[in-house]
Design an enzyme around this catalytic site. Structure first.
Site, PDB file in Angstrom:
ATOM      1  N   HIS A  78       0.843  -1.207   0.000  1.00 14.75           N
ATOM      2  CA  HIS A  78       0.000   0.000   0.000  1.00 14.75           C
ATOM      3  C   HIS A  78       0.872   1.249   0.000  1.00 14.75           C
ATOM      4  CE1 HIS A  78       0.450   0.964   4.387  1.00 14.75           C
ATOM      5  NE2 HIS A  78       0.509  -0.344   4.540  1.00 14.75           N
ATOM      6  N   ASP A  80      -0.269   4.430   0.979  1.00 13.95           N
ATOM      7  CA  ASP A  80      -0.605   5.465   1.956  1.00 13.95           C
ATOM      8  C   ASP A  80       0.171   5.279   3.245  1.00 13.95           C
ATOM      9  OD1 ASP A  80      -2.215   3.109   2.524  1.00 13.95           O
ATOM     10  OD2 ASP A  80      -3.316   4.338   3.970  1.00 13.95           O
ATOM     11  N   ASP A 140       6.309   1.873   6.285  1.00 17.52           N
ATOM     12  CA  ASP A 140       5.028   1.166   6.269  1.00 17.52           C
ATOM     13  C   ASP A 140       4.100   1.940   5.344  1.00 17.52           C
ATOM     14  OD1 ASP A 140       2.685  -0.193   6.796  1.00 17.52           O
ATOM     15  OD2 ASP A 140       2.415   0.665   8.790  1.00 17.52           O
ATOM     16  N   GLU A 174      -4.854   1.712   3.024  1.00 12.80           N
ATOM     17  CA  GLU A 174      -4.752   0.578   3.941  1.00 12.80           C
ATOM     18  C   GLU A 174      -4.760   1.045   5.387  1.00 12.80           C
ATOM     19  OE1 GLU A 174      -2.666  -2.414   6.534  1.00 12.80           O
ATOM     20  OE2 GLU A 174      -2.144  -0.332   6.114  1.00 12.80           O
ATOM     21  N   GLU A 175      -4.111   2.166   5.647  1.00  9.40           N
ATOM     22  CA  GLU A 175      -3.954   2.632   7.023  1.00  9.40           C
ATOM     23  C   GLU A 175      -5.270   3.061   7.664  1.00  9.40           C
ATOM     24  OE1 GLU A 175      -1.486   2.200   8.726  1.00  9.40           O
ATOM     25  OE2 GLU A 175       0.293   2.100   7.454  1.00  9.40           O
TER      26      GLU A 175
END
Length: 410
Positions: A78, A80, A140, A174-175
């Site tokens: 991802h 984001d 991440d 995703e976050e």
């Protein structure tokens, strides 16, 4: 490969792609498209077929270079970054040959040290990418993005490495828990996939929480406190009572491993109305359902004391334990296990105390375990990435591609 990973992660990290939980659009922020468009360009420069839909899901294909038909594998990451901390003006710093001593983060009073972050002992001697203390790093999951891009580049430049058809997806949001919500599994057209979204070296994750969110609304009766006897019902007190009736040891700060919990995320209100927001987590489906039932039982117990049923519970499931679906296709785990063994990596298959996009994708028909990326301390200024571990993650991607291309009669 190390320099390529450093260059990619640095470039990607410097692009602000923070998602926004309060936005109703997809992607939730237009700035996520800045990285998606760059990746589309880089993929096309490698000669891959790409397409990106209106919702910001970027898909690409590296065609097979073998004659026999093998399963199509997907790799996902991802773009984001978390909304929990500043994600703008990211200034990545490089630490060569980390010696284990405390590292001051830029000009701030923050520092990375092993007393607070003991996992850093495992990356002594490594090249690290860290923050300057004013932002998160965004490894991440930009480390996962960089690893997938580096692996694809290697495969394109080394046609002697045999592989089947490979699908790649770079996804938004995703976050904020929406990563798979508009993911078109049919259009992606892979037999199974792997998210490159894990943390420490060796992680191979195929068990996640079952997850739900609950909003408890307490309705009070607000009158002048001077004449409130036997009339006033304080909604804040109702909320406190509700929370006190939950098991006090079944909270995040007192649980680990396979132990589930109730987590009070927010509590606010007035005498007239109060709201509590919980997340409910458990790996076991039966215990998960029992936890949800517990909230309803507490509601009913409180409501029996009053005539107007002042407590409401609004609850919905967020995702389920992907092991339920992945265990139906054991080869999805056996392939990376064989690759780990060949590479001398001891797999860490402890359950995820959380969820990944794979948690939802697995229930959408795309079994998707999660693999380590070499990063830690996500969502804040102490985030770091081990470039050495990122190299091993690239080797795992390449190994999976090669393993799937092997004849199936072994």
């Amino acid at each position: 490969m190390k320099e390529e990973l450093i260059d990619r992660l640095k470039r990607y990290a410097e692009i602000d792609t923070q998602s926004d939980p309060d936005s109703e659009s997809t992607p939730s922020t237009e700035k996520q498209r800045d990285l998606l468009n760059l990746l589309k360009q880089e993929l096309e420069e490698l000669g891959l077929q790409t397409d990106i839909d209106d919702n910001g899901y970027l898909f690409a294909t590296l065609e097979s270079n073998i004659a026999n038909e093998v399963p199509t594998v997907g790799f996902l990451a991802h773009v984001d970054t978390s909304h929990d901390f500043n994600a703008s003006n990211v200034k990545p710093q490089i630490i060569e040959n980390y010696d284990g001593k405390p590292i001051q983060l830029g000009d701030t009073d923050r520092e990375l040290n092993q007393e607070v972050f003991p996992a850093m002992k495992s990356v002594e001697g490594h090249t690290l990418m860290i923050t300057d203390g004013t932002s998160l790093l965004g490894a991440d999951d930009k480390a996962g993005v960089a690893e997938i891009m580096t692996a694809l580049t290697y495969l394109v430049e080394h046609p002697e490495v045999k592989h089947g058809r490979i699908r790649v997806a770079f996804t938004p949001d995703e976050e904020i828990g929406r990563g798979p919500h508009k993911f078109d599994v049919k259009r992606f057209d892979a037999d199974f996939a792997y998210t490159m979204d894990g943390s420490q070296y060796g992680e191979l994750q195929f068990e996640s929480f079952n997850a739900a969110e609950a909003t408890i609304t307490c309705h009070g009766v607000n009158v002048h406190p001077g004449s409130a006897k036997d009339v006033m019902v304080n909604a804040i007190k109702l909320g406190e009572r509700f929370d006190s009736m939950l098991p006090e040891d079944e909270v995040p700060e007192k649980t680990e491993g396979y132990e589930g919990f109730f987590h009070l995320m927010n509590f606010n209100g007035t005498t007239e109305k109060a709201q509590l927001k919980y997340i409910i987590r458990d790996h076991d489906r039966e215990r998960f359902e029992a936890r949800k039932a517990c909230l309803l039982e507490i509601r009913d117990q409180i409501n029996t004391v009053y005539n107007n049923d002042p407590v409401e519970v609004d609850m919905y499931d967020q995702y389920h334990n992907m092991a339920e679906k992945i265990n139906e296709v054991p080869e999805v785990i056996e392939v990376p296990k064989r690759v780990f063994k060949k590479l001398g990596i001891e797999p860490n298959t402890e359950p995820i105390r959380g969820g990944t996009d794979g948690s939802q994708l697995s229930f959408m028909g795309l079994p998707t375990p999660n693999i380590f990326t070499g990063c830690d301390n996500f969502h804040g200024p102490f985030e770091y990435a081990s470039i050495d571990v990122m190299e091993r993650a690239v080797e795992v991607i390449l190994g999976i591609a090669e393993e799937i291309a092997q004849p199936t009669d072994k």
